[in-house]
Design an enzyme around this catalytic site. Structure first.
Site, PDB file in Angstrom:
ATOM      1  N   GLU A   1      -5.136 -10.945  -1.454  1.00 11.83           N
ATOM      2  CA  GLU A   1      -5.902 -10.841  -0.208  1.00 11.83           C
ATOM      3  C   GLU A   1      -7.401 -10.956  -0.497  1.00 11.83           C
ATOM      4  O   GLU A   1      -8.216 -10.189   0.007  1.00 11.83           O
ATOM      5  CB  GLU A   1      -5.605  -9.502   0.488  1.00 11.83           C
ATOM      6  CG  GLU A   1      -4.134  -9.281   0.798  1.00 11.83           C
ATOM      7  CD  GLU A   1      -3.868  -7.978   1.557  1.00 11.83           C
ATOM      8  OE1 GLU A   1      -4.833  -7.404   2.105  1.00 11.83           O
ATOM      9  OE2 GLU A   1      -2.702  -7.547   1.583  1.00 11.83           O
TER      10      GLU A   1
ATOM     11  N   GLU B   1       0.811  -1.214   0.000  1.00 12.65           N
ATOM     12  CA  GLU B   1       0.000   0.000   0.000  1.00 12.65           C
ATOM     13  C   GLU B   1       0.849   1.269   0.000  1.00 12.65           C
ATOM     14  O   GLU B   1       0.511   2.254   0.633  1.00 12.65           O
ATOM     15  CB  GLU B   1      -0.978  -0.010   1.185  1.00 12.65           C
ATOM     16  CG  GLU B   1      -1.930  -1.201   1.158  1.00 12.65           C
ATOM     17  CD  GLU B   1      -2.882  -1.248   2.347  1.00 12.65           C
ATOM     18  OE1 GLU B   1      -2.879  -0.290   3.153  1.00 12.65           O
ATOM     19  OE2 GLU B   1      -3.615  -2.236   2.468  1.00 12.65           O
TER      20      GLU B   1
END
Length: 402
Positions: free
Chosen positions: A252, A150
């Site tokens: 994920e 991220e």
């Protein structure tokens, strides 16, 4: 005598085997398609017999949900502990599963680093020490590493941004120096699963890294999704990163209020692209999901885990129906050792495996970083552990802190 190309011969062999039997577990079907199929887990769960039985029976890859993050492995600063990751690794090895490393650098769950990172010098020191220690410990155990997590989303507010806007370049370069060819290096992010402004920006960053000789093997799409799934959009996005020679892993996955059709669509988007190499759900059961036990987002429900038969059948059917030609190409692509990927990777797929270890390590860079000893073998995961660093100065890689 006419010889079939590598892909054609492999495809015929693969097709013939399918004619005789269909896999009965997701794990076996994924193996046949050349795909890693996995779950996020932790040391507590893998010690539970019911959970472990379901996990090892259906999946061939695991990743720690939290136990390999910064504050889980280094807290306080300079004090390292690896028990959680080691327990999951032991489970993986015992059950012949691969393992992802999640993660080195993230703006969150890095409390122990926040007070020590004040500027470029201190930040690079903290970053380098962490990657060197954790990377060396898990070096031979990890198949794919989320070096960056991220970082696009973290923005200038990230504690690591105090190093400078190029902190991501340094993290990737330090990781390659520490890991060598043991493990593929990834940048992992959310909200970039389909073609949109964010994924387009990440595509541009990936191109820039390649142009600047920054080591990168793959991009992770987190795939925290909502029903319904847009298969065509996700597939198109995977392909354009493949056009750069990059691996893509769906890292994920959870799908709120998922239907069997959603799972069919998402698996299908992955399977129709040879560069989509891993398909990982963020937990085994809804009971383990970070979203909540009623999210209806994973392939199992409750604790002990109970299989959602329709969902699992959808995934299994999609895997069993994988195009054998694409599967053969995926297997050839995933056999390319870490550090050898980039725009030129697509040109080496038909080269004998024994000759692939001496390719340039930094994507499209003309700089040779490693050479291969004569007769050196490549291990079963496609990695050559015997590469020798080339001596002398390496132009274009001055971003690596010494």
């Amino acid at each position: 005598m006419t010889r079939l190309p590598l892909f054609a011969a492999a495809a015929l062999s693969f097709s013939a085997s399918l004619a005789w039997s269909q896999a009965t577990t997701m794990r076996d079907a994924a193996d046949a398609a050349g795909l890693n199929i996995g779950i996020a887990t932790n040391s507590f769960n893998v010690s539970n017999s019911a959970y472990a039985t379901a996990a090892k029976g259906q999946f061939n890859l695991v990743v720690c949900e939290n136990e390999m993050k910064f504050e889980s492995t280094e807290s306080p600063l300079g004090s390292f502990k690896y028990s959680g990751g080691d327990a999951v690794s032991t489970f993986a090895v015992a059950n012949k599963m691969k393992m992802r490393g999640h993660n080195f650098i993230w703006h969150s769950q890095s409390t122990s680093a926040s007070s020590a990172v004040k500027d470029r010098a201190s930040g690079l020191t903290v970053m380098r020490n962490h990657i060197e220690a954790v990377g060396e410990h898990f070096k031979t155990k990890i198949y794919e590493w989320d070096v960056l997590n991220e970082t696009y989303s973290g923005g200038t507010g990230s504690l690591w941004y105090k190093i400078g806007a190029d902190y991501t370049d340094s993290a990737l370069s330090i990781s390659r120096r520490v890991l060598g060819t043991s493990g593929y290096l990834y940048s992992n992010d959310y909200g970039a699963d389909g073609v949109n402004s964010k994924s387009t920006a990440i595509l541009a960053i990936a191109k820039k890294w390649q142009d600047n000789n920054v080591p990168l093997d793959g991009i992770g799409f987190q795939c925290h999704l909502n029903s319904p799934i847009n298969r065509a959009d996700i597939s198109k996005n995977i392909k354009r990163f493949g056009d750069l020679g990059l691996r893509v892993s769906l890292t994920e996955i959870d799908i709120k209020n998922a239907t069997a059709a959603d799972w069919t669509a998402l698996v299908g988007a992955c399977l129709e692209n040879f560069n989509c190499v891993s398909f990982v759900t963020w937990g085994l059961s809804d009971a383990n999901s970070w979203i909540g036990s009623n999210c209806g987002c994973l392939l199992y429900n409750g604790s002990p885990p109970t299989a959602k038969d329709a969902m699992i059948k959808a995934v299994l059917d999609a895997l069993n129906g994988a195009d054998p030609t694409i599967s053969a190409r995926r297997k050839a692509f995933t056999a390319i050792p870490p550090g050898s990927l980039g725009p030129k990777a697509l040109n080496v797929l038909e080269r004998p495996l024994s000759r692939r270890g001496s390719e340039y390590i930094f994507g499209a860079s003309p700089v040779r970083i490693f050479s291969t000893p004569q007769g050196a073998a490549i291990d079963v995961m496609g990695r050559n552990r015997n590469l020798i660093p080339v001596s002398g100065n390496l132009p274009g890689v001055g971003i690596v802190p010494q």
